[in-house]
Design a protein around this motif. Structure first.
Motif, PDB file in Angstrom:
ATOM      1  N   ILE A 282       0.832  -1.202   0.000  1.00 41.73           N
ATOM      2  CA  ILE A 282       0.000   0.000   0.000  1.00 41.73           C
ATOM      3  C   ILE A 282       0.869   1.255   0.000  1.00 41.73           C
ATOM      4  O   ILE A 282       0.565   2.239  -0.688  1.00 41.73           O
ATOM      5  CB  ILE A 282      -0.969  -0.006   1.202  1.00 41.73           C
ATOM      6  N   LYS A 283       1.949   1.223   0.754  1.00 43.78           N
ATOM      7  CA  LYS A 283       2.874   2.370   0.766  1.00 43.78           C
ATOM      8  C   LYS A 283       3.409   2.646  -0.637  1.00 43.78           C
ATOM      9  O   LYS A 283       3.490   3.798  -1.074  1.00 43.78           O
ATOM     10  CB  LYS A 283       4.034   2.108   1.726  1.00 43.78           C
ATOM     11  N   LYS A 284       3.776   1.594  -1.346  1.00 40.24           N
ATOM     12  CA  LYS A 284       4.264   1.754  -2.724  1.00 40.24           C
ATOM     13  C   LYS A 284       3.183   2.379  -3.607  1.00 40.24           C
ATOM     14  O   LYS A 284       3.460   3.255  -4.419  1.00 40.24           O
ATOM     15  CB  LYS A 284       4.666   0.395  -3.303  1.00 40.24           C
ATOM     16  N   ALA A 285       1.949   1.907  -3.428  1.00 35.43           N
ATOM     17  CA  ALA A 285       0.847   2.395  -4.259  1.00 35.43           C
ATOM     18  C   ALA A 285       0.543   3.860  -3.958  1.00 35.43           C
ATOM     19  O   ALA A 285       0.257   4.646  -4.877  1.00 35.43           O
ATOM     20  CB  ALA A 285      -0.384   1.532  -4.036  1.00 35.43           C
ATOM     21  N   ILE A 286       0.590   4.244  -2.700  1.00 29.64           N
ATOM     22  CA  ILE A 286       0.371   5.648  -2.336  1.00 29.64           C
ATOM     23  C   ILE A 286       1.456   6.523  -2.947  1.00 29.64           C
ATOM     24  O   ILE A 286       1.178   7.590  -3.513  1.00 29.64           O
ATOM     25  CB  ILE A 286       0.334   5.813  -0.800  1.00 29.64           C
ATOM     26  N   ALA A 287       2.705   6.057  -2.858  1.00 28.06           N
ATOM     27  CA  ALA A 287       3.832   6.815  -3.429  1.00 28.06           C
ATOM     28  C   ALA A 287       3.676   6.970  -4.940  1.00 28.06           C
ATOM     29  O   ALA A 287       4.132   7.961  -5.523  1.00 28.06           O
ATOM     30  CB  ALA A 287       5.145   6.115  -3.104  1.00 28.06           C
TER      31      ALA A 287
ATOM     32  N   ASN B 138      -2.259   8.383   7.220  1.00 28.74           N
ATOM     33  CA  ASN B 138      -1.637   9.709   7.105  1.00 28.74           C
ATOM     34  C   ASN B 138      -0.950   9.893   5.760  1.00 28.74           C
ATOM     35  O   ASN B 138      -1.012  10.976   5.159  1.00 28.74           O
ATOM     36  CB  ASN B 138      -0.649   9.919   8.249  1.00 28.74           C
ATOM     37  N   LEU B 139      -0.293   8.837   5.268  1.00 25.85           N
ATOM     38  CA  LEU B 139       0.375   8.927   3.966  1.00 25.85           C
ATOM     39  C   LEU B 139      -0.644   9.172   2.860  1.00 25.85           C
ATOM     40  O   LEU B 139      -0.410   9.988   1.956  1.00 25.85           O
ATOM     41  CB  LEU B 139       1.157   7.635   3.686  1.00 25.85           C
ATOM     42  N   ALA B 140      -1.776   8.477   2.930  1.00 28.90           N
ATOM     43  CA  ALA B 140      -2.817   8.665   1.916  1.00 28.90           C
ATOM     44  C   ALA B 140      -3.388  10.078   1.978  1.00 28.90           C
ATOM     45  O   ALA B 140      -3.648  10.708   0.939  1.00 28.90           O
ATOM     46  CB  ALA B 140      -3.931   7.635   2.119  1.00 28.90           C
ATOM     47  N   LYS B 141      -3.564  10.590   3.179  1.00 29.03           N
ATOM     48  CA  LYS B 141      -4.090  11.953   3.345  1.00 29.03           C
ATOM     49  C   LYS B 141      -3.117  12.980   2.785  1.00 29.03           C
ATOM     50  O   LYS B 141      -3.510  13.904   2.060  1.00 29.03           O
ATOM     51  CB  LYS B 141      -4.363  12.218   4.825  1.00 29.03           C
ATOM     52  N   GLU B 142      -1.843  12.807   3.105  1.00 34.14           N
ATOM     53  CA  GLU B 142      -0.821  13.746   2.621  1.00 34.14           C
ATOM     54  C   GLU B 142      -0.690  13.691   1.099  1.00 34.14           C
ATOM     55  O   GLU B 142      -0.450  14.715   0.450  1.00 34.14           O
ATOM     56  CB  GLU B 142       0.527  13.424   3.271  1.00 34.14           C
TER      57      GLU B 142
ATOM     58  N   LYS C  80      -7.610   9.129  -2.783  1.00 34.58           N
ATOM     59  CA  LYS C  80      -8.808   8.599  -2.152  1.00 34.58           C
ATOM     60  C   LYS C  80      -8.496   7.210  -1.603  1.00 34.58           C
ATOM     61  O   LYS C  80      -7.671   6.475  -2.166  1.00 34.58           O
ATOM     62  CB  LYS C  80      -9.951   8.559  -3.159  1.00 34.58           C
ATOM     63  N   ASN C  81      -9.160   6.856  -0.523  1.00 34.51           N
ATOM     64  CA  ASN C  81      -8.831   5.582   0.101  1.00 34.51           C
ATOM     65  C   ASN C  81     -10.044   4.998   0.806  1.00 34.51           C
ATOM     66  O   ASN C  81     -10.918   5.721   1.290  1.00 34.51           O
ATOM     67  CB  ASN C  81      -7.663   5.729   1.079  1.00 34.51           C
ATOM     68  N   GLY C  82     -10.090   3.686   0.836  1.00 34.25           N
ATOM     69  CA  GLY C  82     -11.203   3.002   1.469  1.00 34.25           C
ATOM     70  C   GLY C  82     -10.799   1.630   1.955  1.00 34.25           C
ATOM     71  O   GLY C  82      -9.811   1.051   1.489  1.00 34.25           O
ATOM     72  N   VAL C  83     -11.563   1.124   2.900  1.00 31.94           N
ATOM     73  CA  VAL C  83     -11.314  -0.206   3.440  1.00 31.94           C
ATOM     74  C   VAL C  83     -12.626  -0.985   3.397  1.00 31.94           C
ATOM     75  O   VAL C  83     -13.708  -0.429   3.571  1.00 31.94           O
ATOM     76  CB  VAL C  83     -10.759  -0.132   4.881  1.00 31.94           C
ATOM     77  N   VAL C  84     -12.542  -2.274   3.117  1.00 33.49           N
ATOM     78  CA  VAL C  84     -13.716  -3.132   2.992  1.00 33.49           C
ATOM     79  C   VAL C  84     -14.420  -3.242   4.344  1.00 33.49           C
ATOM     80  O   VAL C  84     -13.798  -3.559   5.356  1.00 33.49           O
ATOM     81  CB  VAL C  84     -13.313  -4.526   2.478  1.00 33.49           C
ATOM     82  N   GLN C  85     -15.729  -2.972   4.359  1.00 33.32           N
ATOM     83  CA  GLN C  85     -16.564  -3.095   5.557  1.00 33.32           C
ATOM     84  C   GLN C  85     -17.784  -3.933   5.191  1.00 33.32           C
ATOM     85  O   GLN C  85     -18.928  -3.515   5.361  1.00 33.32           O
ATOM     86  CB  GLN C  85     -17.002  -1.716   6.052  1.00 33.32           C
TER      87      GLN C  85
END
Length: 382
Positions: free
Chosen positions: A99-104, A127-131, A135-140
């Motif tokens: 996920i860190k790689k994908a955000i970068a 925080n990385l996604a916000k900075e 857009k980001n989401g988690v399965v619920q």
């Protein structure tokens, strides 16, 4: 009207849930229905590229669905600007780094839970996604189950009056692999590989309790490894280093008490693998995956304790079914559609990575409570 293609990197979908729920019943189903409608009449068409570490598996899965896009090179997929969304359903131990790689790389993030192995790492991802402004989401997924949708209707209508308590029973017997093959993977029972029912299920119970009844304020938990040895996929006996059952009490906002039992070493004597009973001053309800039954105050029987005679009342016959009143689609698919709308036109989507971090937080606090044998308060995250 236009059709907007969105490339989606789907990493780790060769597993059972990734294949069935996310690929076949969500993304492929959305493609078959012609995409997802936007408010202006346009449609979003997801275009997946399947990614995995084992070429044979990922290539075979792509072929089975008539997909030409697949890869074993995540970095290469992330470099392609056509791919706007990164989805992760790998095992938890591999998730955060990817996920860190994908955000970068500037990708929008959608992932399974737990989103990370530790709360510290989960908050870092949020925080990385916000900075990065992605857009980001988690399965619920359980919020979209028919039984829980009906339960939410009752809560929102004020049916219960003041909610007093919630009792949740979840689980089933997972075979040890000796005389019958196990129906869950062996890593589930190895702590060093991210296993354990607390890490697995408390992420679910956090969003269910928070969204239906009230935010979790404190937790008391005890875990157990009831089955100490199991047989793995190679037929080898191994020691179970993670718990296969957890017995927890949560204190929710408003003083609601929630008792939650989760076990892979229990035999089922109920209609569903999960059963939630809610009791309030004005009425009660019992919900499963699809059904929900109610008993209002005015319809509540008046039993008298008398062990000397057979019970004259049929308690289960005194509850009423909550009608469907709508068609229920696959819960994973519904949330995928909402996330695609969120990416394409900034439609509301409230289950971001911070919500995922709350699940990891509750898992950590549950494990700490078990270790220290005490109640632990749940700090607010922001």
């Amino acid at each position: 009207m236009a059709t907007i293609q969105i490339g989606i990197i789907m990493n780790g979908v060769t597993g059972r849930m990734g294949t069935n729920q996310h690929l076949i019943r969500s993304i492929m189903a959305i493609r078959q229905q012609g995409g997802v409608a936007l408010s202006n009449g346009d449609r979003v068409m997801p275009d997946p590229i399947l990614v995995g570490r084992q070429e044979q598996k990922v290539r075979a899965l792509a072929a089975s669905q008539g997909l030409e896009r697949w890869s074993t090179n995540l970095d290469e997929c992330l470099q392609d600007p056509y791919n706007q969304i990164y989805f992760d359903s790998q095992t938890t131990t591999h998730r955060a780094q990817s996920i860190k790689k994908a955000i970068a790389a500037g990708k929008h993030i959608y992932c399974e839970k737990p989103i990370a192995e530790t709360l510290e790492e989960a908050l870092e991802l949020a925080n990385l996604a916000k900075e990065a402004g992605v857009k980001n989401g988690v399965v619920q997924d359980k919020l979209f189950l028919p039984g829980l949708i009906k339960l939410k209707r009752l809560v929102d209508s004020g049916y219960f009056g003041r909610i007093l308590s919630v009792r949740l029973e979840f689980g089933y017997w997972v075979f040890e692999g000796t005389w019958q093959p196990a129906q869950r993977p062996s890593w589930n029972y190895r702590k060093e590989e991210g296993g354990g029912i607390i890490v697995d299920m408390f992420a679910h119970w956090r969003y269910v309790l928070d969204n239906l009844f009230g935010e979790v304020r404190s937790v008391s938990c005890i875990g157990a490894t009831h089955i100490p040895q199991r047989v793995d996929e190679q037929g080898e006996l191994y020691e179970c280093t993670a718990e296969d059952a957890a017995y927890a009490t949560f204190l929710l906002e408003g003083g609601i008490v929630a008792q939650v039992n989760s076990s892979w070493a229990v035999r089922v004597d109920r209609k569903e693998l999960v059963n939630i009973q809610v009791d309030g001053t004005e009425g009660s309800a019992v919900a499963g995956l699809r059904e929900c039954r109610t008993q209002h105050r005015v319809n509540t029987p008046k039993p008298v304790w008398n062990p000397d005679i057979p019970n004259p009342l049929s308690f289960r016959d005194q509850w009423e079914e909550v009608p469907d009143n709508q068609l229920f689609d696959n819960g994973f698919k519904i949330q995928w559609e909402q996330f695609l709308q969120h990416v394409a036109e900034d439609a509301p989507f409230k289950w971001g990575l911070l919500e995922g971090a709350k699940g990891t937080q509750l898992s950590e606090l549950g494990l700490q409570s078990w270790k220290e044998r005490r109640w632990i308060d749940v700090p607010e995250l922001s």
